[in-house]
Design an enzyme around this catalytic site. Structure first.
Site, PDB file in Angstrom:
ATOM      1  N   ASP A 160       5.927  -7.342   2.096  1.00  0.00           N
ATOM      2  CA  ASP A 160       5.043  -6.684   2.746  1.00  0.00           C
ATOM      3  C   ASP A 160       4.756  -7.912   4.102  1.00  0.00           C
ATOM      4  O   ASP A 160       4.669  -8.928   3.779  1.00  0.00           O
ATOM      5  CB  ASP A 160       3.779  -6.221   2.337  1.00  0.00           C
ATOM      6  CG  ASP A 160       3.339  -5.294   3.266  1.00  0.00           C
ATOM      7  OD1 ASP A 160       3.478  -4.089   2.648  1.00  0.00           O
ATOM      8  OD2 ASP A 160       2.503  -5.090   4.080  1.00  0.00           O
ATOM      9  N   LEU A 178       3.278   4.451  -0.288  1.00  0.00           N
ATOM     10  CA  LEU A 178       4.583   4.824  -1.076  1.00  0.00           C
ATOM     11  C   LEU A 178       4.853   3.660  -1.842  1.00  0.00           C
ATOM     12  O   LEU A 178       5.209   3.640  -2.946  1.00  0.00           O
ATOM     13  CB  LEU A 178       5.439   5.669  -0.389  1.00  0.00           C
ATOM     14  CG  LEU A 178       5.047   6.779   0.482  1.00  0.00           C
ATOM     15  CD1 LEU A 178       6.231   7.413   1.231  1.00  0.00           C
ATOM     16  CD2 LEU A 178       4.502   7.714  -0.442  1.00  0.00           C
ATOM     17  N   SER A 186       0.753  -1.126   0.023  1.00  0.00           N
ATOM     18  CA  SER A 186      -0.017  -0.051  -0.094  1.00  0.00           C
ATOM     19  C   SER A 186       0.847   1.163  -0.030  1.00  0.00           C
ATOM     20  O   SER A 186       2.181   1.109   0.038  1.00  0.00           O
ATOM     21  CB  SER A 186      -0.831   0.004   1.285  1.00  0.00           C
ATOM     22  OG  SER A 186      -0.001   0.213   2.150  1.00  0.00           O
ATOM     23  N   ASP A 217       8.787 -10.178   7.754  1.00  0.00           N
ATOM     24  CA  ASP A 217       9.134  -8.884   8.627  1.00  0.00           C
ATOM     25  C   ASP A 217      10.433  -8.397   8.009  1.00  0.00           C
ATOM     26  O   ASP A 217      11.461  -9.134   8.106  1.00  0.00           O
ATOM     27  CB  ASP A 217       9.280  -9.401  10.201  1.00  0.00           C
ATOM     28  CG  ASP A 217       9.707  -8.113  11.001  1.00  0.00           C
ATOM     29  OD1 ASP A 217      10.153  -7.179  10.478  1.00  0.00           O
ATOM     30  OD2 ASP A 217       9.523  -8.422  12.318  1.00  0.00           O
ATOM     31  N   LYS A 257      13.822   7.596  12.024  1.00  0.00           N
ATOM     32  CA  LYS A 257      13.907   8.281  10.366  1.00  0.00           C
ATOM     33  C   LYS A 257      15.284   9.168  10.559  1.00  0.00           C
ATOM     34  O   LYS A 257      15.868   9.218   9.472  1.00  0.00           O
ATOM     35  CB  LYS A 257      12.777   9.192  10.224  1.00  0.00           C
ATOM     36  CG  LYS A 257      11.582   8.243   9.837  1.00  0.00           C
ATOM     37  CD  LYS A 257      11.797   7.479   8.733  1.00  0.00           C
ATOM     38  CE  LYS A 257      10.349   6.514   8.320  1.00  0.00           C
ATOM     39  NZ  LYS A 257      10.665   5.619   7.057  1.00  0.00           N
ATOM     40  N   SER A 304      12.273  10.904   6.642  1.00  0.00           N
ATOM     41  CA  SER A 304      11.098  11.673   6.550  1.00  0.00           C
ATOM     42  C   SER A 304      11.449  12.946   7.059  1.00  0.00           C
ATOM     43  O   SER A 304      12.473  13.197   7.481  1.00  0.00           O
ATOM     44  CB  SER A 304      10.167  11.071   7.914  1.00  0.00           C
ATOM     45  OG  SER A 304       9.079  12.008   8.319  1.00  0.00           O
ATOM     46  N   TYR A 332       9.451   7.915  16.060  1.00  0.00           N
ATOM     47  CA  TYR A 332       9.451   8.036  14.650  1.00  0.00           C
ATOM     48  C   TYR A 332      10.824   8.934  14.210  1.00  0.00           C
ATOM     49  O   TYR A 332      11.379   8.412  13.123  1.00  0.00           O
ATOM     50  CB  TYR A 332       8.212   8.704  14.052  1.00  0.00           C
ATOM     51  CG  TYR A 332       8.174   8.282  12.574  1.00  0.00           C
ATOM     52  CD1 TYR A 332       8.033   7.244  11.905  1.00  0.00           C
ATOM     53  CD2 TYR A 332       7.939   9.667  12.032  1.00  0.00           C
ATOM     54  CE1 TYR A 332       7.569   7.368  10.635  1.00  0.00           C
ATOM     55  CE2 TYR A 332       7.616   9.677  10.814  1.00  0.00           C
ATOM     56  CZ  TYR A 332       7.763   8.560   9.822  1.00  0.00           C
ATOM     57  OH  TYR A 332       7.593   8.563   8.570  1.00  0.00           O
TER      58      TYR A 332
END
Length: 252
Positions: free
Chosen positions: A36, A17, A15, A57, A162, A145, A158
């Site tokens: 995935d 990007l 799903s 994973d 990133k 990100s 997060y």
């Protein structure tokens, strides 16, 4: 690098990007290996674009190592795009006390360790390929990100993960230069992925309005287009490319 007839791995490919990128690569003639955890979704995506689905994973070393020979059997591996990631929100110290360490560990494990895991394995395979006229053997695109640079309150895990992906870019590019493998990171801003599109409409409108121009969420196809440009432009190496419509995130 011409990807037609070559193998491209895309993680998080069921799903968002990842799926848009896998679709764009398939349209460009690549043999796409979609990775995935969601078996039903990745199987559906692979079938839709004529790719090959793999369920494991990304941070599981043994599972990834076991999958690589099957991916190698598809043809010469030239591209890895790491899109797999999770982004749960949570303060370091919230109303109920300190963040559960397992939450922080999971975010780092999927976003950073998962990225490194696939990178190490893919680079080892790419190093065996015959170089093209530019001396290239492969390209690795990792997803950072803008939170790596302007992490908001509640994004500590997060942003840290990133930030690790972003910091990995230059040393990996320098190390792999002698092998003819480029490494680039894309740092997206607010993109219309399932996570954002599941938010209430008013929240979506507020977030989209915070993007200077264009004042909307990025489209996954725009991320995929940048991946294709990175492939085509051999001078892009060791860089982190912001894809954010000039957004600079506020503290909260």
């Amino acid at each position: 690098m011409d990807i037609a007839g070559q193998v491209a791995i895309v993680t998080g490919a069921a799903s968002g990007l990842g799926r848009a990128t896998a679709q764009a690569l398939a349209a460009a003639g690549a043999v796409v290996a979609l990775i995935d955890l969601d078996e039903a979704m990745v199987t559906d995506a692979a079938r839709a674009m004529g790719g090959h689905g793999f369920v494991f994973d990304v941070a599981d070393a043994a599972a990834a190592e076991a999958a690589m020979p099957r991916i190698e059997a598809l043809g010469p591996l030239r591209l890895l795009v790491n899109c797999a990631g999770v982004a749960p929100a949570g303060k370091i110290v919230g109303r109920d006390g300190p963040m559960d360490l397992a939450v922080f560990e999971r975010v780092v494990r999927v976003n950073l360790i998962g990225t490194f895991n696939l990178m190490r394995l893919a680079a080892a395979v790419m190093a065996k390929q015959t170089p093209n006229a530019e001396g290239e053997r492969g390209v690795i695109v990792n997803t950072a990100s803008i939170a790596a640079f302007e992490g908001q309150i509640g994004q500590a895990a997060y942003a840290a993960a990133k930030g690790g992906v972003a910091s990995l870019t230059l040393p990996a590019a320098r190390e792999f230069a002698s092998l003819g493998i480029r490494v680039v990171a894309i740092a997206p801003g607010l993109f219309g992925t399932p996570m954002l599109l599941s938010m209430p409409e008013k929240v979506q409108e507020s977030l989209a309005a915070s993007v200077p121009f264009p004042s909307r969420f990025g489209r996954p196809e725009e991320y995929a287009a940048l991946v294709l440009h990175i492939l085509a432009n051999p001078m892009l190496n060791g860089s982190i490319l912001r894809l954010d419509g000039a957004l600079r995130m506020a503290p909260r």
